[in-house]
Enzyme design. Sequence first.
Site, PDB file in Angstrom:
ATOM      1  N   LYS B  17      -3.741   6.817   1.552  1.00 39.33           N
ATOM      2  CA  LYS B  17      -3.017   8.084   1.504  1.00 39.33           C
ATOM      3  C   LYS B  17      -3.675   9.189   2.316  1.00 39.33           C
ATOM      4  O   LYS B  17      -3.042  10.215   2.581  1.00 39.33           O
ATOM      5  CB  LYS B  17      -2.857   8.541   0.059  1.00 39.33           C
ATOM      6  N   SER B 231      -2.771  -2.218  -7.106  1.00 41.07           N
ATOM      7  CA  SER B 231      -1.578  -2.324  -6.249  1.00 41.07           C
ATOM      8  C   SER B 231      -1.840  -3.295  -5.097  1.00 41.07           C
ATOM      9  O   SER B 231      -0.920  -3.960  -4.611  1.00 41.07           O
ATOM     10  CB  SER B 231      -1.161  -0.954  -5.708  1.00 41.07           C
TER      11      SER B 231
END
Lengths: 96, 289
Positions: B17, B231
């Site tokens: 991110k 994830s």
Amino acid sequence: MAIEVKIPTILRTYTKGEKAVSATGGSLAAVIDDLDTNYAGLKGRLITEDGSLHRFVNVYVDDEDVRFTGSLDTPVADGATVTILPAVAGGSRDRA
Amino acid sequence: MRVWAKLEDRNPTGSIKDRAALAMVRTAEADGTLTPGCTILEPTSGNTGISLAMVAKLRGYGLVCVMPENTSIERRQLLEMFGARIIFSPAAGGSNQAVATAKQLAAQNPDWVMLYQYGNPANALAHYEGTGPELLRDLPTITHFVAGLGTTGTLMGTGRYLREKVPDVAVIAAEPRYGDLVYGLRNIDEGFVPELYDDAVLTSRFSVTSYDALRRTRDLIEHEGIFAGISTGAILHAALSVADRVAARGERADVAFVVADGGWKYLSTGAYSGSLQEAAERLEGQLWA
């Protein structure tokens, strides 16, 4: 051997609270028709009037999103698992 | 058959991110939306918030994050460490509720700047200009790209770039499948689809259970010594599903998958200890992606 269909919480009113039910059918469309026979009204929550999958419903056959495998024509083999989920952030959109 | 990991946990705050966060801030600065002293507002399940918090701290902005309350304690600690203010949204509403709450706050606080990762083109562009070219440079023989589906920025940006350069490339999404607690009574008539999402970019999309994600996360540790977040396990699971099919056809493949973050932020969830089944049960009801 039947097909297992996993039902999200919001739709369990149609399945008397059952989390998973069994169905038959060689394609997703046939499975949904079969579900509607036993759990009247379910089809109307999954499929729009024009006959496509509702935008905010995601359906997976053996974990793969059916929008990429033929949508309602996706083959469903005996023993397969169909999972129905509401779209969350990162959800799907109808293929136009 | 070769499977390659792109180690995005090596970014400054430890997740992929950082790319989107910096790109969104730079773009907003360039177009004058973001000016010195501004407060940034963002709905986030954690990583984007942490990345933004670092950028905001270094560039002198305030940051308000709207985050579902059922996220790991480490995310909260990191956000607070970088000086962000956190507004929690109800667990039952998941990330959809965080987005809705942030939109309400944006309307109530017109001087706050919401960068809005779900709809900000700079998010996808960061991957179109960064992640995509890096992958192709390092792996010119790439046949499959697999990443997580959240804001959809990684898949849209990287996927578009790779499709332009490698027309036959397959772009595969892995999305988390949570337990009933997370989906709760979410109304299927009011779902949410990120504005960035275009399913024409994808080849296929897999829904991965907490159990499978955890199993693969542990496989990565066991076989490769890679300590990744949960994830990443979901992404690897999708990558291996595809790899198995290709192998069964006897075809060549170079499958690249994204390691989205490291495991540090998830230690408190118990994901890395005890039996798989117990750990998966502990994860039920938590947002792990």
